[in-house]
Design an enzyme around this catalytic site. Structure first.
Site, PDB file in Angstrom:
ATOM      1  N   ASN A   1       1.153  -1.544  -0.267  1.00  0.00           N
ATOM      2  CA  ASN A   1       0.179  -0.028   0.126  1.00  0.00           C
ATOM      3  C   ASN A   1       1.134   1.734   0.055  1.00  0.00           C
ATOM      4  O   ASN A   1       2.479   1.701  -0.143  1.00  0.00           O
ATOM      5  CB  ASN A   1      -1.064   0.219   1.362  1.00  0.00           C
ATOM      6  CG  ASN A   1      -1.874   0.596   0.834  1.00  0.00           C
ATOM      7  OD1 ASN A   1      -2.440   1.603   0.265  1.00  0.00           O
ATOM      8  ND2 ASN A   1      -3.136  -0.027   1.295  1.00  0.00           N
TER       9      ASN A   1
ATOM     10  N   HIS B   1      22.803   1.093  10.898  1.00  0.00           N
ATOM     11  CA  HIS B   1      24.022   1.461  11.046  1.00  0.00           C
ATOM     12  C   HIS B   1      24.871   0.926  11.954  1.00  0.00           C
ATOM     13  O   HIS B   1      24.351   1.007  13.141  1.00  0.00           O
ATOM     14  CB  HIS B   1      23.764   2.995  10.809  1.00  0.00           C
ATOM     15  CG  HIS B   1      23.238   3.853   9.345  1.00  0.00           C
ATOM     16  ND1 HIS B   1      23.829   4.133   8.483  1.00  0.00           N
ATOM     17  CD2 HIS B   1      21.990   3.743   9.226  1.00  0.00           C
ATOM     18  CE1 HIS B   1      23.145   5.260   7.859  1.00  0.00           C
ATOM     19  NE2 HIS B   1      21.723   4.830   8.032  1.00  0.00           N
TER      20      HIS B   1
ATOM     21  N   ALA C   1      -1.470  -2.918  13.556  1.00  0.00           N
ATOM     22  CA  ALA C   1      -0.934  -1.495  13.886  1.00  0.00           C
ATOM     23  C   ALA C   1      -0.100  -0.413  14.312  1.00  0.00           C
ATOM     24  O   ALA C   1      -0.059  -1.049  15.532  1.00  0.00           O
ATOM     25  CB  ALA C   1      -1.617  -0.616  12.864  1.00  0.00           C
TER      26      ALA C   1
END
Length: 183
Positions: free
Chosen positions: A77, A107, A151
Site C-alpha cells: 500500500n 547503521h 498497526a
C-alpha cells in the site's frame, strides 16, 4: 482486436520495465504500479511474482548486492518503504498496509557516533501475512506464515506462524482543570 491491443500494451509495459530497471528487476507478469511509486535498484536484484501491486508513493531500494523477493498476489500500500542491503523475502498472498517500513539493515555505530557501513540480517515474511498500518520491521526478523501484525508495532526477532501481534499502549487521559496545569 481488443485482446490484441491488451497483449500489445502488456508487451510494451514489460519492455519498459525491463529497460527502466536494466535487468535487476524481474516481474513474472505486468505489475500494477501506481503513480509516484519508485524502485531504486543499484547493485542488487528484485524478483516479483504474479499479480503484484504497489500503490502511490511506495518505494523499494535494493543496494549493496541485496536481494528482494516478493511472491504472488502481494499488495504493497501507499507510502511503504522497503530498503534492502542483504535479503528481504515477502511471501505469497501478503497484504502490506500504508506507511510500513521494512529494513534489513541498520547503521554501524560506536563510541564516536555513526561509523561507515551497515549491520545486516535477512527479513523473512511468510505467506499470507497481513502487516498493519505504520508497522516497522527491523533487520533479523522472521514473521511466520499466516501472521497478523497490528498497526503501529515495531517488530524485531521471530514471530511464530499464525500469530497475532499487537502493540498495547495504555491510553492515559489527564484532565486539564486550570490554567496552571496547561503550562
Amino acid at each position: 482486436v481488443v485482446l490484441m491491443l491488451d497483449k500489445m500494451r502488456g508487451f510494451l509495459k514489460r519492455f519498459w520495465y525491463r529497460t527502466s530497471y536494466r535487468g535487476c528487476v524481474r516481474f513474472k507478469n505486468v505489475p500494477s504500479m501506481r503513480r509516484g511509486t519508485k524502485v531504486k535498484c543499484q547493485t542488487g536484484k528484485m524478483h516479483v511474482g504474479r499479480r503484484f501491486s504497489m500503490n502511490n508513493n511506495a518505494y523499494c531500494a535494493i543496494m549493496n548486492g541485496g536481494v528482494l523477493t516478493i511472491g504472488d498476489n502481494v499488495s504493497i500500500n501507499r507510502n511503504t518503504i522497503i530498503v534492502c542491503h542483504n535479503r528481504i523475502s515477502i511471501g505469497s498472498g501478503c497484504a502490506i498496509a500504508p506507511n510500513v517500513l521494512i529494513y534489513d539493515h541498520d547503521h554501524k555505530f560506536g563510541s564516536k557516533g555513526i561509523e561507515s557501513g551497515f549491520r545486516t540480517a535477512p527479513v523473512i515474511i511468510g505467506d499470507n501475512c497481513w502487516i498493519g498500518a505504520g508497522v516497522i520491521i527491523l533487520r533479523g526478523t522472521t514473521i511466520g506464515e499466516g501472521s497478523v501484525i497490528g498497526a503501529g508495532a515495531v517488530i524485531k526477532g521471530s514471530i511464530p506462524p499464525f500469530s497475532l501481534v499487537t502493540c498495547n499502549r495504555n491510553l492515559e487521559i489527564i484532565p486539564l482543570t486550570d490554567k496552571q496545569a496547561r503550562d
